[in-house]
Motif scaffolding. Structure first.
Motif, PDB file in Angstrom:
ATOM      1  N   ASP A  55       0.835  -1.194  -0.035  1.00 34.85           N
ATOM      2  CA  ASP A  55       0.062   0.010  -0.063  1.00 34.85           C
ATOM      3  C   ASP A  55       0.828   1.266  -0.072  1.00 34.85           C
ATOM      4  OD1 ASP A  55      -2.265  -1.641   0.153  1.00 34.85           O
ATOM      5  OD2 ASP A  55      -2.209  -1.553   2.327  1.00 34.85           O
ATOM      6  N   SER A  56       1.887   1.132  -0.250  1.00 41.26           N
ATOM      7  CA  SER A  56       3.050   2.354  -0.511  1.00 41.26           C
ATOM      8  C   SER A  56       3.908   2.188  -1.630  1.00 41.26           C
ATOM      9  CB  SER A  56       3.886   2.611   0.897  1.00 41.26           C
ATOM     10  OG  SER A  56       3.255   2.945   1.970  1.00 41.26           O
ATOM     11  N   LEU A  57       4.375   3.218  -2.096  1.00 41.53           N
ATOM     12  CA  LEU A  57       5.362   3.311  -3.421  1.00 41.53           C
ATOM     13  C   LEU A  57       6.631   3.444  -2.814  1.00 41.53           C
ATOM     14  CD1 LEU A  57       3.020   5.790  -5.432  1.00 41.53           C
ATOM     15  CD2 LEU A  57       3.408   3.060  -6.136  1.00 41.53           C
ATOM     16  N   VAL A  58       7.521   2.622  -3.019  1.00 42.65           N
ATOM     17  CA  VAL A  58       8.975   2.852  -2.854  1.00 42.65           C
ATOM     18  C   VAL A  58       9.664   3.437  -3.903  1.00 42.65           C
ATOM     19  CG1 VAL A  58      11.295   1.656  -2.191  1.00 42.65           C
ATOM     20  CG2 VAL A  58       8.879   0.971  -1.399  1.00 42.65           C
ATOM     21  N   PHE A  59      10.028   4.585  -3.662  1.00 37.52           N
ATOM     22  CA  PHE A  59      11.037   5.443  -4.929  1.00 37.52           C
ATOM     23  C   PHE A  59      12.566   5.299  -4.362  1.00 37.52           C
ATOM     24  CE2 PHE A  59       6.650   7.483  -5.568  1.00 37.52           C
ATOM     25  CZ  PHE A  59       6.563   6.637  -6.855  1.00 37.52           C
ATOM     26  N   HIS A  60      13.372   4.893  -5.080  1.00 42.95           N
ATOM     27  CA  HIS A  60      14.793   4.485  -4.812  1.00 42.95           C
ATOM     28  C   HIS A  60      15.336   5.921  -5.256  1.00 42.95           C
ATOM     29  CE1 HIS A  60      15.199   0.430  -4.610  1.00 42.95           C
ATOM     30  NE2 HIS A  60      14.028   0.636  -4.880  1.00 42.95           N
ATOM     31  N   ALA A  61      16.371   6.623  -4.375  1.00 39.10           N
ATOM     32  CA  ALA A  61      16.956   7.715  -4.543  1.00 39.10           C
ATOM     33  C   ALA A  61      18.706   7.453  -4.640  1.00 39.10           C
ATOM     34  CB  ALA A  61      16.615   8.818  -3.459  1.00 39.10           C
ATOM     35  N   GLY A  62      19.243   7.348  -3.436  1.00 42.03           N
ATOM     36  CA  GLY A  62      20.654   7.032  -3.530  1.00 42.03           C
ATOM     37  C   GLY A  62      20.672   5.377  -3.233  1.00 42.03           C
ATOM     38  N   THR A  63      20.513   4.804  -4.205  1.00 44.41           N
ATOM     39  CA  THR A  63      20.743   3.206  -4.219  1.00 44.41           C
ATOM     40  C   THR A  63      21.466   2.613  -5.453  1.00 44.41           C
ATOM     41  OG1 THR A  63      18.614   2.647  -5.417  1.00 44.41           O
ATOM     42  CG2 THR A  63      18.412   2.829  -2.929  1.00 44.41           C
ATOM     43  N   GLN A  64      21.895   1.462  -5.312  1.00 43.70           N
ATOM     44  CA  GLN A  64      22.536   0.858  -6.535  1.00 43.70           C
ATOM     45  C   GLN A  64      22.651  -0.554  -6.232  1.00 43.70           C
ATOM     46  OE1 GLN A  64      26.507   2.752  -6.264  1.00 43.70           O
ATOM     47  NE2 GLN A  64      27.208   0.954  -6.410  1.00 43.70           N
ATOM     48  N   LEU A  65      22.802  -1.385  -7.232  1.00 42.38           N
ATOM     49  CA  LEU A  65      22.735  -2.939  -7.186  1.00 42.38           C
ATOM     50  C   LEU A  65      24.150  -3.211  -7.240  1.00 42.38           C
ATOM     51  CD1 LEU A  65      20.594  -4.969  -7.270  1.00 42.38           C
ATOM     52  CD2 LEU A  65      21.215  -5.500  -9.607  1.00 42.38           C
ATOM     53  N   LYS A  66      24.632  -4.055  -6.277  1.00 39.94           N
ATOM     54  CA  LYS A  66      26.123  -4.475  -5.980  1.00 39.94           C
ATOM     55  C   LYS A  66      26.200  -5.750  -5.593  1.00 39.94           C
ATOM     56  CE  LYS A  66      30.224  -2.725  -4.099  1.00 39.94           C
ATOM     57  NZ  LYS A  66      30.723  -1.888  -3.332  1.00 39.94           N
ATOM     58  N   ASP A  67      26.642  -6.769  -6.284  1.00 41.15           N
ATOM     59  CA  ASP A  67      26.747  -8.138  -6.004  1.00 41.15           C
ATOM     60  C   ASP A  67      25.497  -8.720  -5.815  1.00 41.15           C
ATOM     61  OD1 ASP A  67      29.552  -7.879  -6.447  1.00 41.15           O
ATOM     62  OD2 ASP A  67      29.804  -7.585  -4.352  1.00 41.15           O
ATOM     63  N   GLY A  68      24.489  -8.121  -6.744  1.00 43.97           N
ATOM     64  CA  GLY A  68      22.988  -8.877  -6.518  1.00 43.97           C
ATOM     65  C   GLY A  68      22.060  -8.268  -5.330  1.00 43.97           C
ATOM     66  N   LYS A  69      22.846  -7.204  -4.706  1.00 42.30           N
ATOM     67  CA  LYS A  69      22.153  -6.780  -3.489  1.00 42.30           C
ATOM     68  C   LYS A  69      21.874  -5.123  -3.655  1.00 42.30           C
ATOM     69  CE  LYS A  69      24.363 -10.034  -0.222  1.00 42.30           C
ATOM     70  NZ  LYS A  69      25.546 -10.053   0.796  1.00 42.30           N
ATOM     71  N   VAL A  70      20.887  -4.535  -3.409  1.00 35.81           N
ATOM     72  CA  VAL A  70      20.564  -3.224  -3.348  1.00 35.81           C
ATOM     73  C   VAL A  70      21.168  -2.726  -2.014  1.00 35.81           C
ATOM     74  CG1 VAL A  70      18.931  -1.342  -3.233  1.00 35.81           C
ATOM     75  CG2 VAL A  70      18.322  -3.714  -4.468  1.00 35.81           C
ATOM     76  N   VAL A  71      22.257  -1.641  -2.239  1.00 32.84           N
ATOM     77  CA  VAL A  71      22.916  -0.910  -1.270  1.00 32.84           C
ATOM     78  C   VAL A  71      22.623   0.300  -1.451  1.00 32.84           C
ATOM     79  CG1 VAL A  71      24.790  -3.086  -1.071  1.00 32.84           C
ATOM     80  CG2 VAL A  71      25.172  -0.997  -2.713  1.00 32.84           C
ATOM     81  N   THR A  72      23.169   1.098  -0.264  1.00 32.44           N
ATOM     82  CA  THR A  72      23.056   2.714  -0.453  1.00 32.44           C
ATOM     83  C   THR A  72      24.180   3.201  -0.992  1.00 32.44           C
ATOM     84  OG1 THR A  72      24.337   2.939   1.777  1.00 32.44           O
ATOM     85  CG2 THR A  72      22.179   2.734   2.120  1.00 32.44           C
ATOM     86  N   SER A  73      23.803   4.382  -1.845  1.00 31.84           N
ATOM     87  CA  SER A  73      24.935   5.087  -2.728  1.00 31.84           C
ATOM     88  C   SER A  73      24.785   6.492  -2.506  1.00 31.84           C
ATOM     89  CB  SER A  73      24.817   4.548  -4.039  1.00 31.84           C
ATOM     90  OG  SER A  73      23.775   4.910  -4.555  1.00 31.84           O
ATOM     91  N   GLY A  74      24.031   7.120  -1.488  1.00 34.59           N
ATOM     92  CA  GLY A  74      23.935   8.343  -1.300  1.00 34.59           C
ATOM     93  C   GLY A  74      23.332   8.753  -0.070  1.00 34.59           C
ATOM     94  N   GLY A  75      23.016  10.070   0.198  1.00 36.78           N
ATOM     95  CA  GLY A  75      22.544  10.467   1.625  1.00 36.78           C
ATOM     96  C   GLY A  75      21.219  10.310   1.658  1.00 36.78           C
ATOM     97  N   ARG A  76      20.350  10.683   0.811  1.00 40.44           N
ATOM     98  CA  ARG A  76      19.142  10.242   0.849  1.00 40.44           C
ATOM     99  C   ARG A  76      18.879   9.130   0.136  1.00 40.44           C
ATOM    100  NH1 ARG A  76      15.753  14.799  -1.464  1.00 40.44           N
ATOM    101  NH2 ARG A  76      16.970  14.847  -3.107  1.00 40.44           N
ATOM    102  N   VAL A  77      18.119   7.762   0.555  1.00 36.57           N
ATOM    103  CA  VAL A  77      18.344   6.623   0.193  1.00 36.57           C
ATOM    104  C   VAL A  77      16.904   6.077  -0.585  1.00 36.57           C
ATOM    105  CG1 VAL A  77      18.818   4.163   0.874  1.00 36.57           C
ATOM    106  CG2 VAL A  77      19.877   5.990   1.683  1.00 36.57           C
ATOM    107  N   MET A  78      15.932   6.454  -0.008  1.00 34.12           N
ATOM    108  CA  MET A  78      14.552   5.987  -0.536  1.00 34.12           C
ATOM    109  C   MET A  78      13.520   6.790  -0.089  1.00 34.12           C
ATOM    110  SD  MET A  78      14.334   1.846   0.027  1.00 34.12           S
ATOM    111  CE  MET A  78      15.242   0.692  -1.072  1.00 34.12           C
ATOM    112  N   ALA A  79      12.484   7.129  -0.847  1.00 36.01           N
ATOM    113  CA  ALA A  79      11.508   7.617  -0.280  1.00 36.01           C
ATOM    114  C   ALA A  79      10.132   6.857  -0.495  1.00 36.01           C
ATOM    115  CB  ALA A  79      10.925   9.030  -1.364  1.00 36.01           C
ATOM    116  N   ILE A  80       9.233   6.965   0.691  1.00 36.02           N
ATOM    117  CA  ILE A  80       8.083   5.713   0.845  1.00 36.02           C
ATOM    118  C   ILE A  80       7.003   6.789   0.615  1.00 36.02           C
ATOM    119  CG2 ILE A  80       7.189   3.985   2.182  1.00 36.02           C
ATOM    120  CD1 ILE A  80       9.994   3.588   1.501  1.00 36.02           C
ATOM    121  N   THR A  81       6.046   6.544  -0.362  1.00 38.90           N
ATOM    122  CA  THR A  81       4.932   7.498  -0.729  1.00 38.90           C
ATOM    123  C   THR A  81       3.698   6.738  -0.585  1.00 38.90           C
ATOM    124  OG1 THR A  81       6.426   8.775  -2.434  1.00 38.90           O
ATOM    125  CG2 THR A  81       3.867   8.860  -2.594  1.00 38.90           C
TER     126      THR A  81
END
Length: 423
Positions: A362-388
């Motif tokens: 029931d929420s939308l997940v918008f990625h901000a500072g993320t990247q895929l590394k070795d098959g895992k989603v990891v942080t790549s910035g200060g603002r990471v995800m927005a939950i709408t």
């Protein structure tokens, strides 16, 4: 159509999410994108200011439309780059040309534009290192608090508000003489402090017609109750509850219309978004600043409320027939909460695995500072995800976002628990 979005943040993931729903879309590309955009588009490892590589990608992937997310490439002239190259001149770019992008690229330019077109804003003066003493003198004429703005782009961190006159003078010297913000603070705008509540209005224009998009209010400070350092934005709400019809009429008549007309009068070709940062002083709106693209995290609440096919809308902008579009809006409120890295907006660690976001309901997940590394989603910035989330009002929408945030985990994750506290 094949569409390319430039950018890598929450704004770009939201635009990609919306564009990907269109039956008019063939292939969607995002450069450079993030771990979220790759779910709905093809990421291309290209920087937003690498114009030659962008050109290659556009030709290679048969791109029909380019949507520019962040301000940097616009201020650096990406639209002009397309217009000046015979091979890509025919490909429409959503975002103003360099001359129009100065509305965000230079605070002084924006202030002069507002003065020229009688658009209500705070009184101001501009200073350089040569006129430092005059800057001190001007500060003496103002009441506290004192507002100092680096003229150029400073990644949203070039505005300083201080209570003490001596501190303000010291800060002015640091900005002008010690180049605190580099070339961005070669010129500094000092303006009167306006007391009120802020909101943002978004306009989409094809240079002739325009549409007013939903209003939004974002929360810039890192700490609860709007305390601590400024960030790129910790959350947002749309629509803004206090922006009733009569207040919106004032915004439209005094600000939106003269802005679009002013661009025409000044011969500033403009196809794209205008973000107008406003403050409600008493019952009157005044402009704090212009941005020449959508805001982030405001995009994460504004775009989900637009019911139209966004490809169709942007195609109308490109073809100069935006007035043919009737904008349909979701009457519900949308609210978003930004999850950020521990330590942000100061030093923080990257590369931390993010877990649990797949379980969000029931929420939308918008990625901000993320990247895929070795098959895992990891942080790549200060603002990471927005939950709408949507709701009948902002409290209901926020309750859904906060409930889902409890499912998401990454080391030192931080977020504000009081979005909407001042409404």
């Amino acid at each position: 159509m094949n569409i390319l979005i430039l950018g890598a943040g929450g704004r770009e993931h939201t635009l990609a999410w919306k564009l990907s729903q269109s039956s008019k879309l063939n292939h969607l590309f995002v450069a450079p994108g993030n771990a979220g955009t790759r779910e709905v588009a093809t990421n291309l490892p290209i920087g937003v200011n690498d114009f030659e590589a962008i050109k290659e990608a556009v030709l290679e992937n048969d791109i029909d439309l380019v949507v520019v997310g962040p301000e940097d490439p616009l201020v650096n002239g990406v639209h002009d780059f397309f217009l000046n190259d015979a091979a890509i001149r025919h490909i429409p770019v959503i975002g103003p040309q360099k001359a129009g992008a100065e509305l965000e690229g230079s605070k002084e330019f924006a202030k002069k534009f507002m003065m020229r077109h009688n658009i209500p804003t705070a009184a101001y003066q501009s200073f350089t290192s040569e006129t430092l003493q005059q800057g001190y003198d001007f500060l003496e004429t103002l009441q506290a608090p004192y507002v100092l703005k680096a003229d150029g782009l400073a990644a949203g961190k070039g505005v300083v508000i201080l209570e003490d006159i001596e501190e303000a003078k010291k800060e002015l010297k640091t900005m002008l003489v010690d180049a605190k913000f580099g070339a961005a603070s070669t010129t500094v705008v000092i303006e009167e402090f306006l007391s009120g509540i802020e909101l943002s209005v978004f306009v989409l224009t094809d240079g002739e017609g325009y549409k007013v998009l939903p209003t939004a209010k974002d929360y810039k400070r890192i700490g609860e109750g709007d305390t601590g350092l400024n960030t790129g934005g910790m959350g947002a709400i749309s629509p803004v509850p206090f922006a009733d019809d009569s207040f919106m009429d004032k915004i439209h008549e005094r600000i939106v219309k003269p802005t679009v007309e002013g661009l025409k009068k000044d011969n500033l070709p403009y196809k794209g978004f205008i973000f107008i940062g406003l403050i409600k002083v008493g019952e009157d709106p005044k402009v704090i600043e212009y941005n020449v693209r959508m805001g982030d995290p405001e995009t994460e609440v504004v775009i989900p409320r637009i019911k139209n096919d966004l490809v169709e809308v942007l195609e109308a902008v490109a073809q100069g027939r935006l007035n043919e579009i009737d904008l349909e809006l979701d009457p519900r409120t949308a609210s978003t909460v930004m999850l950020v890295s521990g330590g942000y907006p100061e030093a923080y660690t990257k590369g931390i695995e993010i877990k649990g976001f797949e379980g969000v309901e029931d929420s939308l997940v918008f990625h901000a500072g993320t990247q895929l590394k070795d098959g895992k989603v990891v942080t790549s910035g200060g603002r990471v995800m927005a939950i709408t989330s949507y709701g009948n009002d902002f409290k209901e929408a926020l309750a859904t976002s906060y409930r889902n945030i409890e499912k998401i985990k990454f080391d030192k994750m931080n977020y504000r628990k009081d979005i909407g506290f001042d409404l």
